[in-house]
Scaffold this active site. Structure first.
Site: not given
Length: 164
Positions: A8-10, A97, A99-100, A122
């Protein structure tokens, strides 16, 4: 063996279906449609052995967990930085995050370390994994859409096309 990975990303939610450790299919929906009515319909018939969720939008996690439970009768494993198997060489790991961290983990697996990882979405993130294979930090900058939104209102730049 089927595994579902959800990120789930922004801006977008990405669903990955893995068969025997190989990515077989990817589907995306806008994060704004987090009710995920558009959950990949063909996937409802599979019996995943594992469902993992990496999210930078915590409010969406509850919605996804409920939908997964309704479809598969299974709980979703929420991936935390401590689950990634790489040391976090920063003062405040809670500010980074997932994700990083996962980007660095994947880059280390693919290329070894040290490694620099650039992710353009984003936001644009540039992160560094040290020689010892740990997340060492990085920077976040606005992505293309954020830049063009900011620039379109400047006096001398009027004809900016929005990226698609």
């Amino acid at each position: 063996m089927d595994i579902i990975g959800i990120e789930v990303g922004n801006t977008r939610i990405k669903f990955g279906l893995f068969r025997d450790k190989k990515l077989a299919e990817v589907q995306t929906i806008p994060t704004k449609k987090a009710d995920i009515r558009e959950f990949p319909s063909g996937w409802k018939k599979i019996a995943p052995k594992f469902i993992g969720l990496a999210s930078v939008v915590p409010a969406v996690n509850i919605i996804i967990k409920k939908k997964i439970k309704n479809i598969y009768g299974e709980d979703v494993f929420i991936i935390k930085p401590s689950d990634c198997g790489i040391p976090l060489g920063i003062k405040n790991p809670g500010t980074v995050g997932i994700d990083r961290i996962l980007n660095c983990k994947a880059a280390i697996e693919l290329f070894g370390s040290p490694v620099i990882v650039v992710d353009i979405g984003t936001a644009i993130t540039v992160d560094f994994a040290s020689k010892k294979g740990g997340f060492a930090g990085g920077v976040i900058m606005p992505g293309a859409e954020l830049w063009t939104t900011a620039l379109k209102d400047t006096a001398m730049i009027k004809d900016i096309k929005q990226p698609r």
